[in-house]
Design a protein around this motif. Sequence first.
Motif, PDB file in Angstrom:
ATOM      1  N   GLN A 282      65.403  -5.054  53.955  1.00 40.40           N
ATOM      2  CA  GLN A 282      64.369  -6.091  54.064  1.00 40.40           C
ATOM      3  C   GLN A 282      63.765  -6.145  55.465  1.00 40.40           C
ATOM      4  OE1 GLN A 282      65.927  -9.906  52.968  1.00 40.40           O
ATOM      5  NE2 GLN A 282      66.721  -9.185  51.022  1.00 40.40           N
ATOM      6  N   GLY A 283      64.468  -5.572  56.435  1.00 42.17           N
ATOM      7  CA  GLY A 283      64.017  -5.660  57.828  1.00 42.17           C
ATOM      8  C   GLY A 283      62.821  -4.774  58.097  1.00 42.17           C
ATOM      9  N   ARG A 284      62.321  -4.860  59.307  1.00 46.06           N
ATOM     10  CA  ARG A 284      61.108  -4.114  59.665  1.00 46.06           C
ATOM     11  C   ARG A 284      61.428  -2.833  60.421  1.00 46.06           C
ATOM     12  NH1 ARG A 284      58.877  -9.418  60.603  1.00 46.06           N
ATOM     13  NH2 ARG A 284      57.474  -9.837  58.880  1.00 46.06           N
ATOM     14  N   ILE A 285      62.658  -2.640  60.787  1.00 49.89           N
ATOM     15  CA  ILE A 285      63.014  -1.489  61.610  1.00 49.89           C
ATOM     16  C   ILE A 285      63.399  -0.321  60.715  1.00 49.89           C
ATOM     17  CG2 ILE A 285      64.511  -0.670  63.483  1.00 49.89           C
ATOM     18  CD1 ILE A 285      62.709  -3.134  64.183  1.00 49.89           C
ATOM     19  N   GLU A 286      62.761   0.803  60.940  1.00 54.76           N
ATOM     20  CA  GLU A 286      63.092   2.019  60.197  1.00 54.76           C
ATOM     21  C   GLU A 286      64.484   2.468  60.649  1.00 54.76           C
ATOM     22  OE1 GLU A 286      62.344   4.777  57.400  1.00 54.76           O
ATOM     23  OE2 GLU A 286      60.922   3.213  57.941  1.00 54.76           O
TER      24      GLU A 286
ATOM     25  N   GLU B  35      82.960  -0.486  57.825  1.00 58.09           N
ATOM     26  CA  GLU B  35      83.255  -1.662  57.002  1.00 58.09           C
ATOM     27  C   GLU B  35      83.962  -1.229  55.726  1.00 58.09           C
ATOM     28  OE1 GLU B  35      84.004  -4.771  55.647  1.00 58.09           O
ATOM     29  OE2 GLU B  35      82.486  -5.340  57.126  1.00 58.09           O
ATOM     30  N   ASP B  36      85.091  -1.865  55.413  1.00 63.27           N
ATOM     31  CA  ASP B  36      85.840  -1.483  54.209  1.00 63.27           C
ATOM     32  C   ASP B  36      85.572  -2.398  53.020  1.00 63.27           C
ATOM     33  OD1 ASP B  36      87.221  -3.557  55.559  1.00 63.27           O
ATOM     34  OD2 ASP B  36      89.060  -3.072  54.489  1.00 63.27           O
ATOM     35  N   ASN B  37      84.810  -3.479  53.221  1.00 67.51           N
ATOM     36  CA  ASN B  37      84.522  -4.399  52.126  1.00 67.51           C
ATOM     37  C   ASN B  37      83.202  -3.994  51.458  1.00 67.51           C
ATOM     38  OD1 ASN B  37      83.349  -6.601  50.688  1.00 67.51           O
ATOM     39  ND2 ASN B  37      84.702  -8.030  51.738  1.00 67.51           N
ATOM     40  N   PRO B  38      83.250  -3.504  50.205  1.00 69.04           N
ATOM     41  CA  PRO B  38      82.026  -3.037  49.539  1.00 69.04           C
ATOM     42  C   PRO B  38      80.946  -4.106  49.437  1.00 69.04           C
ATOM     43  CG  PRO B  38      83.973  -2.448  48.246  1.00 69.04           C
ATOM     44  CD  PRO B  38      84.435  -3.348  49.349  1.00 69.04           C
ATOM     45  N   GLY B  39      81.330  -5.358  49.260  1.00 67.19           N
ATOM     46  CA  GLY B  39      80.354  -6.445  49.187  1.00 67.19           C
ATOM     47  C   GLY B  39      79.602  -6.613  50.493  1.00 67.19           C
ATOM     48  N   ASP B  40      80.319  -6.527  51.617  1.00 66.15           N
ATOM     49  CA  ASP B  40      79.674  -6.653  52.924  1.00 66.15           C
ATOM     50  C   ASP B  40      78.792  -5.441  53.220  1.00 66.15           C
ATOM     51  OD1 ASP B  40      80.891  -9.084  53.203  1.00 66.15           O
ATOM     52  OD2 ASP B  40      82.379  -8.430  54.664  1.00 66.15           O
ATOM     53  N   VAL B  41      79.213  -4.262  52.765  1.00 69.15           N
ATOM     54  CA  VAL B  41      78.385  -3.058  52.924  1.00 69.15           C
ATOM     55  C   VAL B  41      77.068  -3.261  52.176  1.00 69.15           C
ATOM     56  CG1 VAL B  41      78.162  -0.606  52.329  1.00 69.15           C
ATOM     57  CG2 VAL B  41      80.319  -1.459  53.290  1.00 69.15           C
ATOM     58  N   ARG B  42      77.167  -3.735  50.939  1.00 73.72           N
ATOM     59  CA  ARG B  42      75.978  -3.955  50.112  1.00 73.72           C
ATOM     60  C   ARG B  42      75.033  -4.974  50.763  1.00 73.72           C
ATOM     61  NH1 ARG B  42      75.213  -7.548  46.686  1.00 73.72           N
ATOM     62  NH2 ARG B  42      77.394  -8.105  46.402  1.00 73.72           N
ATOM     63  N   LEU B  43      75.589  -6.087  51.244  1.00 71.97           N
ATOM     64  CA  LEU B  43      74.766  -7.118  51.888  1.00 71.97           C
ATOM     65  C   LEU B  43      74.104  -6.593  53.157  1.00 71.97           C
ATOM     66  CD1 LEU B  43      76.939 -10.353  51.546  1.00 71.97           C
ATOM     67  CD2 LEU B  43      74.704  -9.924  50.512  1.00 71.97           C
ATOM     68  N   THR B  44      74.837  -5.806  53.927  1.00 67.47           N
ATOM     69  CA  THR B  44      74.281  -5.257  55.166  1.00 67.47           C
ATOM     70  C   THR B  44      73.134  -4.304  54.848  1.00 67.47           C
ATOM     71  OG1 THR B  44      76.465  -5.451  56.200  1.00 67.47           O
ATOM     72  CG2 THR B  44      74.853  -4.074  57.326  1.00 67.47           C
ATOM     73  N   LYS B  45      73.347  -3.444  53.843  1.00 69.16           N
ATOM     74  CA  LYS B  45      72.275  -2.525  53.432  1.00 69.16           C
ATOM     75  C   LYS B  45      71.046  -3.299  52.975  1.00 69.16           C
ATOM     76  CE  LYS B  45      74.939   1.538  52.173  1.00 69.16           C
ATOM     77  NZ  LYS B  45      75.445   2.405  51.106  1.00 69.16           N
ATOM     78  N   GLU B  46      71.276  -4.351  52.207  1.00 68.63           N
ATOM     79  CA  GLU B  46      70.186  -5.188  51.704  1.00 68.63           C
ATOM     80  C   GLU B  46      69.405  -5.811  52.867  1.00 68.63           C
ATOM     81  OE1 GLU B  46      67.594  -6.898  49.190  1.00 68.63           O
ATOM     82  OE2 GLU B  46      69.172  -5.509  48.584  1.00 68.63           O
ATOM     83  N   ALA B  47      70.135  -6.325  53.849  1.00 73.84           N
ATOM     84  CA  ALA B  47      69.486  -6.960  55.000  1.00 73.84           C
ATOM     85  C   ALA B  47      68.636  -5.955  55.768  1.00 73.84           C
ATOM     86  CB  ALA B  47      70.542  -7.572  55.919  1.00 73.84           C
ATOM     87  N   PHE B  48      69.156  -4.764  55.976  1.00 77.04           N
ATOM     88  CA  PHE B  48      68.392  -3.759  56.719  1.00 77.04           C
ATOM     89  C   PHE B  48      67.199  -3.259  55.915  1.00 77.04           C
ATOM     90  CE2 PHE B  48      72.174  -3.189  59.527  1.00 77.04           C
ATOM     91  CZ  PHE B  48      71.510  -3.468  60.712  1.00 77.04           C
TER      92      PHE B  48
ATOM     93  N   VAL C 247      72.313 -10.594  59.908  1.00 77.40           N
ATOM     94  CA  VAL C 247      72.056  -9.166  60.132  1.00 77.40           C
ATOM     95  C   VAL C 247      70.589  -8.955  60.520  1.00 77.40           C
ATOM     96  CG1 VAL C 247      71.999  -6.875  59.053  1.00 77.40           C
ATOM     97  CG2 VAL C 247      73.952  -8.379  58.662  1.00 77.40           C
ATOM     98  N   ARG C 248      69.682  -9.683  59.902  1.00 76.42           N
ATOM     99  CA  ARG C 248      68.254  -9.534  60.230  1.00 76.42           C
ATOM    100  C   ARG C 248      67.988 -10.003  61.666  1.00 76.42           C
ATOM    101  NH1 ARG C 248      64.604 -10.637  55.835  1.00 76.42           N
ATOM    102  NH2 ARG C 248      63.026 -10.072  57.348  1.00 76.42           N
TER     103      ARG C 248
END
Length: 154
Positions: free
Chosen positions: A33-37, A18-31, A134-135
């Motif tokens: 918050q998730g339950r999967i290590e 992913e080249d969009n820093p905002g989408d990278v940040r949101l994806t990281k945030e979603a993961f 993403v979740r």
Amino acid sequence: MSKSGQHPPEPAQLLLVEDNPGDVRLTKEAFKQGRIENDLHTVSDGSEALDFLHQRGEYTDVPRPDLVLLDLNLPRKDGEEVLEELKDDSELRSIPVIVLTSSRAEEDVVRSYELHANAYLTKPVDPDEFIETVRAFEKFWFSVVRLPPEDEQS
């Protein structure tokens, strides 16, 4: 074997292309918050993605991803080229690839599946909906689906 003798499950290895820093940040945030290590690795263009997948150059010591999240609109090599090369490679083709893109164009959907993408998700514009997508994806791919095992090398 008793519970105390079991090893904790290995974290899922994810590659986000992913080249969009905002989408990278949101994806990281979603993961987060998730339950999967998981270990989320990020590259920002198609050439880097292929180097990561082939463990070339600066990526010689990276783990093989269990799953790839791939944007289509990338610099250097676009997502379709990455998908095509990955699925043409007998060593890599078993890695599931989820296209995660802002494109709603029908031809992009059709072309992604023709190139053997495992799923096509359109990124919601709203950040909360993006995280929810993403979740939901994470829950499905890591709780419901059985992923192919990596070739055991012993």
